[in-house]
Design a protein around this motif. Structure first.
Motif, PDB file in Angstrom:
ATOM      1  N   MET A 164       0.725  -1.212  -0.079  1.00 32.80           N
ATOM      2  CA  MET A 164       0.038   0.014   0.014  1.00 32.80           C
ATOM      3  C   MET A 164       0.717   1.244   0.116  1.00 32.80           C
ATOM      4  O   MET A 164       1.684   1.436   0.815  1.00 32.80           O
ATOM      5  CB  MET A 164      -0.748  -0.018   1.206  1.00 32.80           C
ATOM      6  CG  MET A 164      -2.120   0.888   1.286  1.00 32.80           C
ATOM      7  SD  MET A 164      -3.067   0.945   2.810  1.00 32.80           S
ATOM      8  CE  MET A 164      -2.191   0.097   3.960  1.00 32.80           C
ATOM      9  N   LEU A 169       1.595   5.030   0.955  1.00 32.57           N
ATOM     10  CA  LEU A 169       0.914   5.963   1.836  1.00 32.57           C
ATOM     11  C   LEU A 169       1.320   7.249   1.284  1.00 32.57           C
ATOM     12  O   LEU A 169       2.351   7.478   0.888  1.00 32.57           O
ATOM     13  CB  LEU A 169       1.487   5.764   3.171  1.00 32.57           C
ATOM     14  CG  LEU A 169       1.154   4.346   3.859  1.00 32.57           C
ATOM     15  CD1 LEU A 169       1.614   4.298   5.514  1.00 32.57           C
ATOM     16  CD2 LEU A 169      -0.357   3.921   3.997  1.00 32.57           C
ATOM     17  N   GLU A 198       0.512   9.925   5.867  1.00 35.86           N
ATOM     18  CA  GLU A 198       0.092   9.005   6.536  1.00 35.86           C
ATOM     19  C   GLU A 198       1.425   8.293   7.000  1.00 35.86           C
ATOM     20  O   GLU A 198       1.548   7.655   7.900  1.00 35.86           O
ATOM     21  CB  GLU A 198      -0.666   8.262   5.533  1.00 35.86           C
ATOM     22  CG  GLU A 198      -2.090   8.648   5.146  1.00 35.86           C
ATOM     23  CD  GLU A 198      -2.681   7.940   4.091  1.00 35.86           C
ATOM     24  OE1 GLU A 198      -3.810   7.619   4.417  1.00 35.86           O
ATOM     25  OE2 GLU A 198      -2.278   7.322   3.448  1.00 35.86           O
ATOM     26  N   ARG A 245       2.492   9.743  10.145  1.00 34.76           N
ATOM     27  CA  ARG A 245       1.641   9.372  11.202  1.00 34.76           C
ATOM     28  C   ARG A 245       2.038   8.153  11.559  1.00 34.76           C
ATOM     29  O   ARG A 245       1.975   7.678  12.830  1.00 34.76           O
ATOM     30  CB  ARG A 245       0.122   9.760  10.798  1.00 34.76           C
ATOM     31  CG  ARG A 245      -0.553   9.818  11.782  1.00 34.76           C
ATOM     32  CD  ARG A 245      -2.074  10.346  11.555  1.00 34.76           C
ATOM     33  NE  ARG A 245      -2.974  10.084  12.720  1.00 34.76           N
ATOM     34  CZ  ARG A 245      -4.352   9.847  12.546  1.00 34.76           C
ATOM     35  NH1 ARG A 245      -4.690   9.918  11.250  1.00 34.76           N
ATOM     36  NH2 ARG A 245      -5.080   9.598  13.672  1.00 34.76           N
ATOM     37  N   LYS A 246       2.164   7.201  10.566  1.00 33.48           N
ATOM     38  CA  LYS A 246       2.287   5.625  10.689  1.00 33.48           C
ATOM     39  C   LYS A 246       3.592   5.593  11.674  1.00 33.48           C
ATOM     40  O   LYS A 246       3.494   4.710  12.512  1.00 33.48           O
ATOM     41  CB  LYS A 246       2.565   5.156   9.376  1.00 33.48           C
ATOM     42  CG  LYS A 246       2.510   3.630   9.619  1.00 33.48           C
ATOM     43  CD  LYS A 246       3.083   3.014   8.230  1.00 33.48           C
ATOM     44  CE  LYS A 246       3.629   1.395   8.227  1.00 33.48           C
ATOM     45  NZ  LYS A 246       2.590   0.587   8.079  1.00 33.48           N
ATOM     46  N   ILE A 261       2.761   6.946  15.395  1.00 35.40           N
ATOM     47  CA  ILE A 261       1.751   6.031  16.147  1.00 35.40           C
ATOM     48  C   ILE A 261       2.502   5.038  16.790  1.00 35.40           C
ATOM     49  O   ILE A 261       2.326   4.514  17.941  1.00 35.40           O
ATOM     50  CB  ILE A 261       0.590   5.664  15.375  1.00 35.40           C
ATOM     51  CG1 ILE A 261      -0.462   6.937  15.026  1.00 35.40           C
ATOM     52  CG2 ILE A 261      -0.259   4.697  16.026  1.00 35.40           C
ATOM     53  CD1 ILE A 261      -1.448   6.801  14.303  1.00 35.40           C
ATOM     54  N   SER A 262       3.248   4.433  15.717  1.00 40.82           N
ATOM     55  CA  SER A 262       4.079   3.128  16.336  1.00 40.82           C
ATOM     56  C   SER A 262       5.057   3.565  17.476  1.00 40.82           C
ATOM     57  O   SER A 262       5.460   2.914  18.100  1.00 40.82           O
ATOM     58  CB  SER A 262       4.989   2.644  15.004  1.00 40.82           C
ATOM     59  OG  SER A 262       4.345   2.238  14.061  1.00 40.82           O
ATOM     60  N   HIS A 313      -5.783   8.901  18.347  1.00 42.97           N
ATOM     61  CA  HIS A 313      -5.714   7.306  18.400  1.00 42.97           C
ATOM     62  C   HIS A 313      -4.489   6.839  18.918  1.00 42.97           C
ATOM     63  O   HIS A 313      -3.598   7.039  18.459  1.00 42.97           O
ATOM     64  CB  HIS A 313      -6.395   6.685  17.063  1.00 42.97           C
ATOM     65  CG  HIS A 313      -7.565   7.245  16.555  1.00 42.97           C
ATOM     66  ND1 HIS A 313      -8.783   7.034  16.772  1.00 42.97           N
ATOM     67  CD2 HIS A 313      -7.432   7.774  15.214  1.00 42.97           C
ATOM     68  CE1 HIS A 313      -9.658   7.804  15.988  1.00 42.97           C
ATOM     69  NE2 HIS A 313      -9.018   8.100  14.970  1.00 42.97           N
ATOM     70  N   PHE A 343      -4.695   2.358   7.388  1.00 36.79           N
ATOM     71  CA  PHE A 343      -3.410   1.787   7.115  1.00 36.79           C
ATOM     72  C   PHE A 343      -2.804   1.224   8.151  1.00 36.79           C
ATOM     73  O   PHE A 343      -3.259   1.334   9.297  1.00 36.79           O
ATOM     74  CB  PHE A 343      -2.464   2.953   6.659  1.00 36.79           C
ATOM     75  CG  PHE A 343      -2.129   4.271   7.601  1.00 36.79           C
ATOM     76  CD1 PHE A 343      -1.189   3.902   8.649  1.00 36.79           C
ATOM     77  CD2 PHE A 343      -2.809   5.320   7.333  1.00 36.79           C
ATOM     78  CE1 PHE A 343      -1.344   5.344   9.577  1.00 36.79           C
ATOM     79  CE2 PHE A 343      -2.961   6.358   8.248  1.00 36.79           C
ATOM     80  CZ  PHE A 343      -2.175   6.446   9.338  1.00 36.79           C
ATOM     81  N   ILE A 349      -0.373  -0.150  11.561  1.00 35.13           N
ATOM     82  CA  ILE A 349       0.572   0.742  12.239  1.00 35.13           C
ATOM     83  C   ILE A 349       0.964  -0.421  13.307  1.00 35.13           C
ATOM     84  O   ILE A 349       0.350  -1.613  13.579  1.00 35.13           O
ATOM     85  CB  ILE A 349      -0.137   1.623  12.922  1.00 35.13           C
ATOM     86  CG1 ILE A 349      -1.451   0.967  13.709  1.00 35.13           C
ATOM     87  CG2 ILE A 349      -0.598   2.953  12.387  1.00 35.13           C
ATOM     88  CD1 ILE A 349      -1.803   1.634  15.111  1.00 35.13           C
ATOM     89  N   CYS A 350       2.169  -0.302  13.736  1.00 28.88           N
ATOM     90  CA  CYS A 350       2.495  -1.393  14.770  1.00 28.88           C
ATOM     91  C   CYS A 350       2.408  -0.623  16.194  1.00 28.88           C
ATOM     92  O   CYS A 350       2.353   0.346  16.519  1.00 28.88           O
ATOM     93  CB  CYS A 350       4.444  -1.104  14.722  1.00 28.88           C
ATOM     94  SG  CYS A 350       5.098  -2.158  16.109  1.00 28.88           S
TER      95      CYS A 350
END
Lengths: 151, 374
Positions: free
Chosen positions: A1, A3, A7, A10-11, A14-15, A82, B255, B257-258
């Motif tokens: 995918m 991104l 994105e 942000r990925k 968040i991780s 989130h 998408f 995420i870890c």
């Protein structure tokens, strides 16, 4: 995918927020110039995630077993944040959600990436590196012995 | 069949109080903490998480403490607890090729790329009791570890386990002599915690069942295959221990995420295969995967996984380990323990009726004997 750049950024954060130590986020929260005024979108809740794997690592999918996980969602103005993590720490999920929302604010993003996300990434990297170094000491070369059979 | 009984509340309360006392042991000794169990009995924790089918080291440690170290009881406690939690997500399949390696060995390829890394292993120990451990260690300083690490930090090692170490099977199969594991993503993944096992069971169901299955049961079955009851000519192609990222794709994000990392043990067995009508001679594979550090279990699981593929590979199904019904219906120690231990519950009525029956048969017998002697 594929991104978008936003994105992908942000990925990453968040991780990092998921893998932060709860105290790291607590300290960062206290260090904020002004306390963010947020409300629950979905209060923190603990539950399970079914962990999937693949036969032989690459083959047919199967359910390995579950892990505990916690998630939380907040609203900061009209920005949703989130938080998700393995384990049962609700406060951690809440703070992760708050920082996710804060990091989406263009005015705060680069500062928070530097002051909050970067140190977490560095700590994780250095932990990994230290562990790899310990592990690497156990590298072994096996030599095949010629059998003592006469021909 | 057992029947419900009434009464005994007071005695049951007292029995539980006595149990709590026995669990605590000698009062003058310090009480074990859950953190101590998590850190110092980590292999017990791994087993309880794997067979309890729930990755959470501190919950597993709590279960071990509560069960006085009875791991099957602890597994039961963890299984019971998990039923109280909602299922929030299903993860993407974990990518074990991207594992952060703590141990990695192969018994089939000596010079494998990435090298053989022993890690924290009991292999090559002499299995002599270490009486030094009888005395609690006084010196807890890190013995100049940080200085040593500083030196190590300066070294730029060309070969390090920090780099991704690909799986042997994917790497050393250019000749195509080892069966390939193809992703089959267009069929749904069955979940035996939601739907009872139906036979014939597909490999996803079998692997989930084996992953939760009792280590002792699988070990015995795996051992039986080695001794000739469903022989599969196994080699340990690769065994690895390490941390893998767990990813979910929340619908609100769209998408993946870890959400953290978990420790897993993986075992790939390669097995000789003479070939069948449809398949040329090749090496076939058995797979074992567990939470935490559970190497014996992962190996046993891989042996049994391969044995259970007998029918698929056109081999005669002659032994217990090759029989899916036998294996899948008896592998779960929570079910097994429950059914064996329910024999302790009152069977008074049942036994009375059997007793009556035996008396009647005896009476008939002696009446018959009387008749024949007369």
């Amino acid at each position: 995918m594929d991104l978008s750049q936003n994105e992908a950024a942000r990925k990453h954060w968040i991780s990092m927020l998921s893998q932060a130590l709860p105290e790291e986020l607590e300290t960062a929260f206290e260090a904020l110039a002004e306390s963010p005024d947020y409300r629950w979108l979905r209060p923190a809740e603990s539950g399970l995630a079914m962990v999937r794997a693949r036969a032989g690592g690459t083959g047919q999918r199967f359910n390995l077993g579950e892990t505990t996980m916690t998630r939380a969602s907040i609203l900061l103005g009209d920005t949703a944040g989130h938080g998700y993590l393995i384990g049962r720490n609700k406060r951690h999920a809440e703070l992760a959600a708050v920082f996710d929302a804060l990091l989406q604010q263009p005015s705060l993003q680069s500062k928070l990436l530097e002051s909050v996300i970067q140190p977490i990434a560095e700590r994780l990297h250095s932990n990994k590196k230290q562990q790899s170094q310990e592990t690497d000491k156990t590298r072994v070369e096996f030599f095949t012995m010629v059998r003592g059979e006469s021909d | 069949m057992y029947v419900a009984v009434k009464g005994g509340e007071k005695a049951i309360d007292e029995a539980h109080a006595l149990l709590a006392e026995r669990r605590r042991g000698e009062q003058s000794l310090a009480e074990l903490t859950v953190e101590q169990i998590e850190q110092q009995l980590s292999l017990s924790v791994s087993r309880v998480m794997t067979e309890g089918s729930c990755y959470d080291p501190s919950l597993a440690a709590l279960a071990i403490k509560q069960a006085q170290g009875d791991l099957v009881e602890a597994i039961f406690l963890l299984r019971a607890y998990r039923t109280t939690l909602p299922r929030l997500a299903t993860t993407e399949p974990i990518d074990t090729a991207n594992m952060h390696i703590k141990r990695r060995i192969s018994a089939t390829f000596k010079d494998l790329p990435g090298g053989q890394i022993l890690g924290p292993t009991y292999d090559y120990t002499h299995r002599l009791l270490d009486f030094k451990l009888m005395v609690a260690e006084q010196d807890t300083s890190d013995k100049g570890l940080s200085a040593e690490l500083e030196i190590l930090n300066e070294q730029m090692d060309s070969e390090t386990s920090e780099a991704v170490i690909p799986r042997v099977m994917d790497l050393l199969n250019q000749e195509g002599l080892i069966e390939k594991e193809q992703p089959i993503d267009d069929i749904p993944v069955d979940d035996i915690t939601r739907e009872a096992i139906k036979l014939p069971a597909d490999r996803d169901v079998r692997l989930q069942n084996l992953a939760r299955g009792d280590e002792g049961f699988l070990l015995a079955l795996g051992y039986a295959t080695q001794r000739g009851y469903g022989h599969t000519h196994p080699f340990a192609g690769e065994i690895r221990l390490g941390d893998v990222e767990v990813e979910i794709t929340p619908p609100e994000l769209g998408f993946s995420i870890c959400i953290g990392e978990i420790e897993v043990t993986e075992c790939e067995m390669v097995n000789q295969f003479k070939g069948s009508k449809d398949k040329p001679p090749q090496f076939t594979r058995g797979y074992g995967l567990t939470f935490g550090y559970s190497e014996r279990k992962a190996m046993a699981m891989a042996l049994v996984d391969r044995a259970l593929r007998a029918e698929e590979l056109g081999e005669p199904v002659k032994s217990a380990a090759q029989d899916p019904e036998f294996v899948l219906m008896h592998s779960d120690n929570v079910e097994a323990s429950g059914f064996v231990q329910h024999l302790k519950l009152p069977h008074y009525v049942d036994f009375q009726s059997e007793l009556e029956l035996i008396r009647k048969l005896r009476a008939n017998d002696s009446a018959d004997n009387k008749e024949t002697t007369e």
